[in-house]
Design a protein around this motif. Structure first.
Motif, PDB file in Angstrom:
ATOM      1  N   ALA A 138       5.325   5.394 -14.321  1.00  0.00           N
ATOM      2  CA  ALA A 138       5.976   4.122 -14.019  1.00  0.00           C
ATOM      3  C   ALA A 138       5.369   2.977 -14.825  1.00  0.00           C
ATOM      4  N   VAL A 166       2.074   3.713  -5.891  1.00  0.00           N
ATOM      5  CA  VAL A 166       2.365   3.665  -7.328  1.00  0.00           C
ATOM      6  C   VAL A 166       1.066   3.896  -8.084  1.00  0.00           C
ATOM      7  N   THR A 199       3.402   8.198 -11.160  1.00  0.00           N
ATOM      8  CA  THR A 199       3.817   7.962  -9.782  1.00  0.00           C
ATOM      9  C   THR A 199       4.684   9.134  -9.322  1.00  0.00           C
TER      10      THR A 199
END
Length: 124
Positions: free
Chosen positions: A23, A79, A33
């Motif tokens: 990401a 994340v 992620t």
């Protein structure tokens, strides 16, 4: 998501995919992620199954992602923690793979040993 994933187990039968993608490419592996992506999401296509020598009970196919939109609610965990999650999953899976290999080696020995005892070489 944009790109391809190769050698995906059970890809043909899957209703959802666990996808590890970066990401934040500027963060290197710390940008990876984990996402849950429905197999029916527009832009996803599953390729032709691989012609494998073994483990034929499950399909193994490439998956193609063509500008697949993934909502933030489909992020698993945090994340940037995908690499850590993936390594933990792979480490646990290695135990099962090792057990399979021991069984395969035993099967080979069970066939090879009797043949070795009866085989005659060079006329002797």
């Amino acid at each position: 998501l944009q790109g391809n994933k190769l050698w995906i187990s059970n890809a043909k039968e899957a209703g959802v995919f666990l996808v590890f993608a970066n990401a934040d490419p500027t963060a290197g592996y710390k940008g990876i992620t984990a996402f849950m992506v429905d197999a029916e999401t527009p832009g996803i296509s599953v390729g032709t199954p691989e012609d494998k020598l073994g483990l034929k009970a499950s399909s193994t196919c490439p998956i193609h992602f063509d500008n697949v939109k993934v909502e933030s609610k489909n992020i698993l965990g945090q994340v940037g923690m995908g690499y850590k999650y993936c390594i933990n999953i792979l480490n646990e899976g290695r135990i099962g793979i090792a057990a399979q290999q021991i069984g395969i080696a035993k099967g080979c020995m069970d066939i090879a040993m009797p043949y070795m005892m009866e085989r005659k070489q060079f006329g002797s």
